[in-house]
Design an enzyme around this catalytic site. Structure first.
Site, PDB file in Angstrom:
ATOM      1  N   LYS A  12       6.317  71.596 -13.274  1.00  0.00           N
ATOM      2  CA  LYS A  12       5.332  71.109 -14.089  1.00  0.00           C
ATOM      3  C   LYS A  12       3.949  71.677 -13.461  1.00  0.00           C
ATOM      4  O   LYS A  12       3.117  72.406 -14.288  1.00  0.00           O
ATOM      5  CB  LYS A  12       5.107  69.596 -13.888  1.00  0.00           C
ATOM      6  CG  LYS A  12       3.935  69.260 -14.833  1.00  0.00           C
ATOM      7  CD  LYS A  12       4.038  67.461 -14.700  1.00  0.00           C
ATOM      8  CE  LYS A  12       2.880  67.049 -15.667  1.00  0.00           C
ATOM      9  NZ  LYS A  12       2.602  65.641 -15.686  1.00  0.00           N
TER      10      LYS A  12
ATOM     11  N   CYS B  86     -20.216  70.185  30.777  1.00  0.00           N
ATOM     12  CA  CYS B  86     -21.782  70.486  30.371  1.00  0.00           C
ATOM     13  C   CYS B  86     -22.510  69.215  30.713  1.00  0.00           C
ATOM     14  O   CYS B  86     -22.778  68.806  31.983  1.00  0.00           O
ATOM     15  CB  CYS B  86     -21.750  70.766  28.911  1.00  0.00           C
ATOM     16  SG  CYS B  86     -23.407  71.577  28.436  1.00  0.00           S
TER      17      CYS B  86
ATOM     18  N   HIS C 253     -18.374  75.353  28.547  1.00  0.00           N
ATOM     19  CA  HIS C 253     -17.553  74.559  27.628  1.00  0.00           C
ATOM     20  C   HIS C 253     -16.036  75.323  27.767  1.00  0.00           C
ATOM     21  O   HIS C 253     -15.695  76.075  26.992  1.00  0.00           O
ATOM     22  CB  HIS C 253     -17.820  74.421  26.260  1.00  0.00           C
ATOM     23  CG  HIS C 253     -19.038  73.478  26.158  1.00  0.00           C
ATOM     24  ND1 HIS C 253     -19.222  72.020  25.820  1.00  0.00           N
ATOM     25  CD2 HIS C 253     -20.445  73.911  26.189  1.00  0.00           C
ATOM     26  CE1 HIS C 253     -20.384  71.819  25.926  1.00  0.00           C
ATOM     27  NE2 HIS C 253     -21.048  72.954  26.051  1.00  0.00           N
TER      28      HIS C 253
ATOM     29  N   GLN D 128      -4.190  70.274 -11.597  1.00  0.00           N
ATOM     30  CA  GLN D 128      -4.496  71.001 -13.047  1.00  0.00           C
ATOM     31  C   GLN D 128      -6.019  71.495 -13.033  1.00  0.00           C
ATOM     32  O   GLN D 128      -6.166  72.328 -13.534  1.00  0.00           O
ATOM     33  CB  GLN D 128      -3.747  70.432 -14.026  1.00  0.00           C
ATOM     34  CG  GLN D 128      -2.183  70.413 -14.118  1.00  0.00           C
ATOM     35  CD  GLN D 128      -1.606  69.496 -15.220  1.00  0.00           C
ATOM     36  OE1 GLN D 128      -2.115  69.819 -16.376  1.00  0.00           O
ATOM     37  NE2 GLN D 128      -0.686  68.673 -15.025  1.00  0.00           N
TER      38      GLN D 128
ATOM     39  N   THR E 159      -0.030  65.302 -11.070  1.00  0.00           N
ATOM     40  CA  THR E 159      -0.497  66.553 -11.117  1.00  0.00           C
ATOM     41  C   THR E 159      -1.706  66.872 -11.672  1.00  0.00           C
ATOM     42  O   THR E 159      -2.424  68.134 -11.383  1.00  0.00           O
ATOM     43  CB  THR E 159       0.860  67.718 -11.771  1.00  0.00           C
ATOM     44  OG1 THR E 159       0.636  67.365 -13.015  1.00  0.00           O
ATOM     45  CG2 THR E 159       1.917  67.429 -10.931  1.00  0.00           C
TER      46      THR E 159
ATOM     47  N   GLU F  84     -13.320  74.147  26.979  1.00  0.00           N
ATOM     48  CA  GLU F  84     -12.451  73.820  25.785  1.00  0.00           C
ATOM     49  C   GLU F  84     -12.454  74.923  24.693  1.00  0.00           C
ATOM     50  O   GLU F  84     -11.564  74.994  23.736  1.00  0.00           O
ATOM     51  CB  GLU F  84     -12.924  72.529  25.249  1.00  0.00           C
ATOM     52  CG  GLU F  84     -14.243  72.592  24.289  1.00  0.00           C
ATOM     53  CD  GLU F  84     -15.417  71.942  25.454  1.00  0.00           C
ATOM     54  OE1 GLU F  84     -16.457  71.611  24.907  1.00  0.00           O
ATOM     55  OE2 GLU F  84     -15.311  72.259  26.505  1.00  0.00           O
TER      56      GLU F  84
ATOM     57  N   PRO G 258      -5.098  66.211 -11.216  1.00  0.00           N
ATOM     58  CA  PRO G 258      -6.192  66.570 -10.394  1.00  0.00           C
ATOM     59  C   PRO G 258      -5.915  68.285 -10.000  1.00  0.00           C
ATOM     60  O   PRO G 258      -7.059  68.870  -9.957  1.00  0.00           O
ATOM     61  CB  PRO G 258      -6.244  65.646  -9.253  1.00  0.00           C
ATOM     62  CG  PRO G 258      -5.460  64.562  -9.554  1.00  0.00           C
ATOM     63  CD  PRO G 258      -4.398  64.824 -10.684  1.00  0.00           C
TER      64      PRO G 258
ATOM     65  N   GLN H  57     -23.793  67.263  34.343  1.00  0.00           N
ATOM     66  CA  GLN H  57     -24.996  66.848  34.649  1.00  0.00           C
ATOM     67  C   GLN H  57     -24.871  65.344  34.969  1.00  0.00           C
ATOM     68  O   GLN H  57     -25.574  64.935  36.037  1.00  0.00           O
ATOM     69  CB  GLN H  57     -25.842  67.070  33.697  1.00  0.00           C
ATOM     70  CG  GLN H  57     -26.084  68.672  33.334  1.00  0.00           C
ATOM     71  CD  GLN H  57     -26.771  69.156  31.976  1.00  0.00           C
ATOM     72  OE1 GLN H  57     -27.578  68.054  31.341  1.00  0.00           O
ATOM     73  NE2 GLN H  57     -27.089  70.143  31.652  1.00  0.00           N
TER      74      GLN H  57
END
Length: 558
Positions: free
Chosen positions: A223, A380, A507, A192, A188, A509, A190, A384
């Protein structure tokens, strides 16, 4: 108006963006109106000129803003439609402050980080704090707590909390609880130290989202609670999900995160309705069918480079109760052995990109898909590449090329627009960006997929199809099925004698969502499911040849 700030500690890449997006999912499921934004501490004005290996994909918004990929998570996980006001970088902040100083807006004052830089950051939060539209603003702070470039953002948040009242704000800190194999225990310390660093700056997190390989038991939670001054129930376990990122909202809901946040913000909401989300996740985890798809690109070694594409394939496949096996193919490796690498796939997708590296490999992949009747989707640059391949190998235009790769080519089937040549003086934000209308041609496969005569799609490119070659290529079966409303720009192409060979200049997506897949991706997956490698047919180049699939069957039904 209520505010949630998401910070990260210990190391980068802990998933702050996914945590913020997942929290947005849960709050929306409780009936709240949510908006998200991302603050990036780097000095670039935007990620538009950054190499994908540096930053992952560049996500484009409706208004043309080139942004961090986390905004893609925000739009996919929630109903948000974001704009440039939802992404802020240190580069934008300092650019704005310096321009104001040059205009004399500060009336001769000494310009400093406090208050001028921090005021600029706070103003961006206030810009989207519209109570008529939203109930909750979720702001993710990029980078890791303790980074010097992130300090002005954390200071701005400290001031902002003082101004709006602590009762209206929750600080969520995403942190790492590492497992030390030699000691066989979780550590723990890191976390803290990371929280201590935040408290030095004047911020006290109320919630800890703890990334860990192992389960965090009650003793460990107690803790962390004691040393970090958070309640025990606010120590949220976030282990790696087993199958898909879309499990994250369900996992965090199981930990009680959304209920806790609502309690801290004094929001009375019903229990979330996650039925549709769970159904989608079930389809992703336990599909009835599977299909193998090749993605041929040049950044395939970096998972985040094509993030939105992979997610869009997942959305489309889930809608068909199908799973995807991705075969990631380096375009540079396809120079001599295309058949070896693509012979076992049911679909070929070529994504966007810039630069000459890997281009010839992509052209070979497009040719292989065309000649063997394999479903093809070109996005895209992928559109081409298919255009250049068809011009060379079907139309006999042997030296067809793009002026991006060969400025002196005698047959520029892909070229820079005249207006682009005149205005490009710098690389940043100089492309055709954002949402543009596309008019769909009647009687085409595109019309069957979209079911509309006009659609709005997001762009990010400079080079366009050269309309001087349209008639010549159309005679051979190359159909421009979508154009700009005035007909001068080619937006969408398909092949007349192929079951599914589609390329788009935009695009798609960027507009796909878990329970609303994009039509082009959905049609692609349907075609891949119908493809039988044993019955492959070589593509015809005779303009009088009959399509192998009857017109009414071009869009495959589930």
């Amino acid at each position: 108006m209520k505010y949630i700030f998401v910070t990260g500690g210990v190391v980068s890449s802990l998933g702050k963006g996914l945590a913020a997006a997942s929290l947005g999912t849960l709050l929306e499921a409780r009936g709240l109106r949510v908006v998200l934004q991302k603050f990036d501490p780097y000095l670039n004005v935007d990620p538009g000129t950054m190499n994908p290996f540096q930053h992952g994909e560049v996500y484009v918004l409706n208004d043309g803003a080139e942004t961090d990929l986390d905004l893609g998570h925000y739009e996919r996980f929630t109903n948000c439609v974001l704009s440039r006001h939802n992404n802020l970088t240190s580069g934008q902040v300092y650019e704005s402050v310096i321009l104001k100083e040059r205009r004399g807006d500060y009336l001769g004052k000494t310009v400093q980080v406090i208050p001028h830089v921090t005021d600029e950051i706070k103003d961006r939060i206030r810009e989207i704090s519209d109570e008529t539209k939203y109930d909750v603003v979720i702001t993710e702070i990029g980078g890791t707590t303790g980074d010097i470039e992130g300090l002005p953002f954390l200071e701005a948040i400290r001031q902002f909390i003082l101004e709006v009242g602590a009762q209206n704000v929750v600080n969520v800190h995403v942190t790492l609880v590492p497992y030390i194999k030699a000691a066989a225990e979780l550590k723990t310390k890191p976390t803290q130290q990371s929280v201590a660093k935040l408290r030095e700056i004047g911020l006290q997190p109320q919630v800890l989202i703890c990334r860990s390989e192992k389960s965090i038991d009650r003793e460990l939670r107690q803790k962390l609670s004691m040393f970090c001054s958070v309640s025990e129930k606010a120590v949220i376990e976030a282990r790696d999900v087993e199958h898909t990122i879309y499990e994250v909202p369900l996992m965090l809901h199981g930990e009680g995160l959304d209920e806790l946040i609502c309690d801290l913000l004094h929001l009375k909401t019903p229990e979330p309705d996650l039925t549709g989300w769970k159904k989608f996740v079930d389809c992703v985890i336990s599909p009835q069918k599977r299909v193998k798809i090749a993605v041929v690109g040049k950044y395939i070694h970096l998972q985040d480079a094509y993030k939105s594409i992979y997610e869009s394939l997942t959305h489309a496949a889930a809608s068909q109760d199908c799973g995807i096996e991705l075969k990631l193919v380096d375009a540079e490796s396809l120079q001599d052995r295309v058949g070896t690498q693509l012979k076992d796939v049911a679909g070929v997708l070529i994504p966007g990109g810039f630069g000459e590296r890997g281009v010839e490999g992509k052209i070979k992949a497009a040719r292989y898909a065309r000649e063997h009747g394999i479903p093809y989707l070109g996005l895209c640059l992928g559109m081409q590449m298919a255009t250049i391949e068809f011009a060379r190998n079907v139309c006999g235009i042997e030296k067809a090329n793009s002026t991006e790769f060969d400025p002196e080519t005698p047959d520029p089937v892909i070229s820079l627009l005249e207006e682009q040549r005149e205005k490009i003086h710098s690389k940043g934000a100089s492309m055709r960006l954002g949402t543009w209308p596309t008019k769909i041609a009647k009687g085409t496969l595109a019309e069957k997929m979209y079911g509309q005569s006009e659609v709005m799609e997001r762009h990010r490119h400079r080079y366009e199809f050269n309309m001087k070659y349209r008639d010549r290529m159309d005679e051979k079966g190359f159909v421009i099925s979508g154009t700009s409303p005035d007909g001068t720009l080619a937006e969408l192409i398909e092949l007349r004698d192929h079951p599914y060979f589609v390329g788009c200049q935009y695009h798609p997506e960027f507009q796909s969502k878990p329970n609303k897949p994009h039509p082009l991706f959905k049609g692609f997956i349907q075609a891949c499911l119908a493809f039988d490698p044993k019955r492959e047919t070589r593509g015809a180049s005779d303009p009088k040849s009959q399509p192998r699939v009857p017109q009414e069957e071009l869009v495959l039904q589930r």
